[in-house]
Design an enzyme around this catalytic site. Structure first.
Site, PDB file in Angstrom:
ATOM      1  N   HIS A 132       0.864  -1.186   0.000  1.00 36.98           N
ATOM      2  CA  HIS A 132       0.000   0.000   0.000  1.00 36.98           C
ATOM      3  C   HIS A 132       0.898   1.232   0.000  1.00 36.98           C
ATOM      4  O   HIS A 132       2.019   1.189   0.515  1.00 36.98           O
ATOM      5  CB  HIS A 132      -0.833  -0.052   1.286  1.00 36.98           C
ATOM      6  CG  HIS A 132      -1.901   0.987   1.388  1.00 36.98           C
ATOM      7  ND1 HIS A 132      -1.645   2.275   1.803  1.00 36.98           N
ATOM      8  CD2 HIS A 132      -3.241   0.932   1.187  1.00 36.98           C
ATOM      9  CE1 HIS A 132      -2.788   2.958   1.840  1.00 36.98           C
ATOM     10  NE2 HIS A 132      -3.765   2.171   1.467  1.00 36.98           N
ATOM     11  N   ASP A 209       3.055  -4.147   8.157  1.00 33.56           N
ATOM     12  CA  ASP A 209       1.865  -3.320   7.959  1.00 33.56           C
ATOM     13  C   ASP A 209       0.671  -4.259   8.155  1.00 33.56           C
ATOM     14  O   ASP A 209       0.332  -5.044   7.270  1.00 33.56           O
ATOM     15  CB  ASP A 209       1.899  -2.732   6.542  1.00 33.56           C
ATOM     16  CG  ASP A 209       0.569  -2.100   6.143  1.00 33.56           C
ATOM     17  OD1 ASP A 209      -0.420  -2.226   6.894  1.00 33.56           O
ATOM     18  OD2 ASP A 209       0.517  -1.498   5.055  1.00 33.56           O
ATOM     19  N   GLN A 212      -4.459  -4.865   7.092  1.00 34.05           N
ATOM     20  CA  GLN A 212      -5.426  -5.848   6.596  1.00 34.05           C
ATOM     21  C   GLN A 212      -5.250  -7.212   7.255  1.00 34.05           C
ATOM     22  O   GLN A 212      -5.966  -8.156   6.914  1.00 34.05           O
ATOM     23  CB  GLN A 212      -5.291  -6.010   5.073  1.00 34.05           C
ATOM     24  CG  GLN A 212      -5.487  -4.732   4.269  1.00 34.05           C
ATOM     25  CD  GLN A 212      -6.925  -4.211   4.339  1.00 34.05           C
ATOM     26  OE1 GLN A 212      -7.848  -4.930   4.729  1.00 34.05           O
ATOM     27  NE2 GLN A 212      -7.107  -2.959   3.973  1.00 34.05           N
ATOM     28  N   LYS A 235     -10.433  -0.219  10.354  1.00 33.79           N
ATOM     29  CA  LYS A 235     -10.474  -1.460   9.562  1.00 33.79           C
ATOM     30  C   LYS A 235     -10.789  -2.666  10.444  1.00 33.79           C
ATOM     31  O   LYS A 235     -10.910  -3.784   9.970  1.00 33.79           O
ATOM     32  CB  LYS A 235      -9.145  -1.670   8.842  1.00 33.79           C
ATOM     33  CG  LYS A 235      -8.848  -0.540   7.855  1.00 33.79           C
ATOM     34  CD  LYS A 235      -7.786  -0.903   6.883  1.00 33.79           C
ATOM     35  CE  LYS A 235      -7.243   0.296   6.126  1.00 33.79           C
ATOM     36  NZ  LYS A 235      -8.088   0.740   5.020  1.00 33.79           N
ATOM     37  N   CYS A 373      -4.862   2.524  -3.589  1.00 27.61           N
ATOM     38  CA  CYS A 373      -3.610   3.046  -2.987  1.00 27.61           C
ATOM     39  C   CYS A 373      -2.484   2.046  -3.158  1.00 27.61           C
ATOM     40  O   CYS A 373      -1.659   1.852  -2.245  1.00 27.61           O
ATOM     41  CB  CYS A 373      -3.792   3.399  -1.511  1.00 27.61           C
ATOM     42  SG  CYS A 373      -4.915   4.749  -1.251  1.00 27.61           S
TER      43      CYS A 373
END
Ligand code: PLP
Length: 415
Positions: A132, A209, A212, A235, A373
């Site tokens: 991302h 990261d 997700q 999220k 993104c």
């Protein structure tokens, strides 16, 4: 993600979950809302909405520096949220949990603080081709400012990181390795524990990261070998404007502050200031207190449904959705990795993704269209954009049936 359990498998009743999420009862253009844009942001359960409302109704005050009762209660509520996030991520100490605005700010914090203190000209930062923009641009900025080099591990046609090439790109110069737990554009679940092991072998710190990853399965930052793990409240069925950066204590202790201001100091004179210990050192200014409380409530809510049950439910939906989408003529799936989380990213030969999204919207089906993104991923697959249906724990097979029916209508209009 994907921890094994010796207790009987908890099952997830998605219809019951749906009743806990008020917005899912909405209609869009007279049709029931089919919400399949969870990778962009999730909908909020009553437990989170109530936690935020109750905080404002009963407890609201600024935290950490008040002697009055409300300030103490607000501080307790915020610190309870930190403890909940610690437990959720499997961190050893609550001091390792820094509240930020979200994943983006968390990664910028690492780049600005750890990066500037530890990365210099000629050093290398390794990411993958599927990141991302939040896990690309902060490192590019750091490289521009320090003379370091950004190294990109390639991905295969299926959307897996090419692990042999990744291993060959690591070396003495690698100071930071930063990869996504799960790709928002492709759904790939990366072998993060393995990448962490390789990063540590060359003495690099390992950043995950988790934007997700954390919403969709059990996370244990220590088992993953993550030195830093970033995630976003919105999220994870929590509020917007709040996120967490997990950082290993020894690293955080040694890092310089990210922003200066109130809360993060021990003493201030015009000659010199000294800094508070972590986590306060990295939390300058009044934080999003209600957001933190809501985020803590979201973590508890996710745990109440069982992270392993959520992962199994979403895996079932992913398999069902993948099979059903294969029925659509001219549909090409972007992202067919061996291990995927609930992301169905695709293009149709007959219509631009924006037109697909617009027609689906008229049917009440909310998907995201665009580059997500992740422009380098789009370029890798030779498409300007995709349509992306992304799953959450309240989605059902009926949602995917509605998606497929609406896509058949797109074909009728355009093919
Ligand atoms: N990383 C990934 C993989 C994401 O999917 C996102 C958001 O889509 C981000 C980072 C940025 O998250 P936020 O906008 O909450 O900071």
């Amino acid at each position: 993600m994907s921890a094994s359990s010796t207790t009987p498998a908890q099952t997830l009743d998605a219809d019951a979950v749906r009743r806990e999420v008020p917005i899912l009862a909405r209609e869009i253009y007279g049709k029931p809302l089919v919400y399949l844009d969870n990778a962009a942001s999730t909908q909020k359960p009553r437990a989170v909405i109530d936690a935020v409302a109750t905080f404002y109704e009963t407890t609201n005050a600024n935290i950490h520096r008040g002697v009055h009762r409300l300030s103490q209660e607000a501080t307790d509520a915020f610190e309870l949220a930190r403890e909940r996030m610690r437990a959720f991520l499997g961190a050893a100490q609550h001091e390792e949990i820094i509240f930020t605005r979200g994943t983006t700010e968390s990664i910028n914090l690492i780049a600005a603080s750890y990066g500037h203190a530890n990365v210099g000209a000629g050093d290398e930062i390794l990411i993958s081709h599927m990141e991302h923009h939040s896990n690309i641009v902060p490192w590019q900025l750091l490289c521009e400012q320090t003379g370091a080099k950004l190294v990109v591990a390639p991905i295969t046609d299926d959307g897996d990181i090419d692990m042999d090439v990744l291993a060959s790109l690591l070396g003495d110069r690698t100071k930071i390795v930063s990869v996504g737990h799960v790709s928002n554009a492709l759904g790939t679940v990366n072998p993060v524990a393995e990448i962490g092991r390789l990063a540590h072998e060359v003495g690099a710190v390992f950043v995950v990261d988790g934007a997700q990853g954390a919403p969709h399965g059990a996370v244990d930052v220590r088992a993953l070998g993550a030195d830093f793990y970033a995630c976003s409240g919105h999220k994870m069925y929590g509020p917007t404007g709040i996120g967490v950066l997990y950082g290993r204590r020894e690293l955080l202790d040694a890092m310089p502050p990210y922003q200066g201001g109130g809360e993060m100091i021990r003493t201030v004179t015009f000659e010199k200031s000294t800094y508070a210990p972590v986590p306060a050192k990295f939390e300058a200014g009044t934080p999003n207190i209600a957001g933190g409380v809501g985020f803590g409530a979201a973590a508890v809510w996710l745990q109440s449904h069982g992270l392993e049950a959520i992962e199994r439910h979403e895996a079932d939906l992913l398999a069902y959705g993948t099979q059903r989408l294969a029925e659509i003529e001219g549909l090409r799936m972007i992202g067919t990795a061996r291990r995927k989380a609930g992301v169905l990213s695709f293009v149709l030969d007959c219509a631009h993704p924006h037109d697909v999204g617009t027609i689906l919207d008229r049917e009440g089906v909310a998907v995201r269209t665009g580059h997500h993104c992740a422009q380098p991923v789009m370029e890798r697959f030779g498409v300007p954009a995709t349509s992306r249906a992304s799953l959450g724990l309240y989605n059902t097979r009926a949602d995917l049936d509605a998606l497929v029916d609406a896509l058949q209508q797109v074909r009728e209009v355009f093919a």
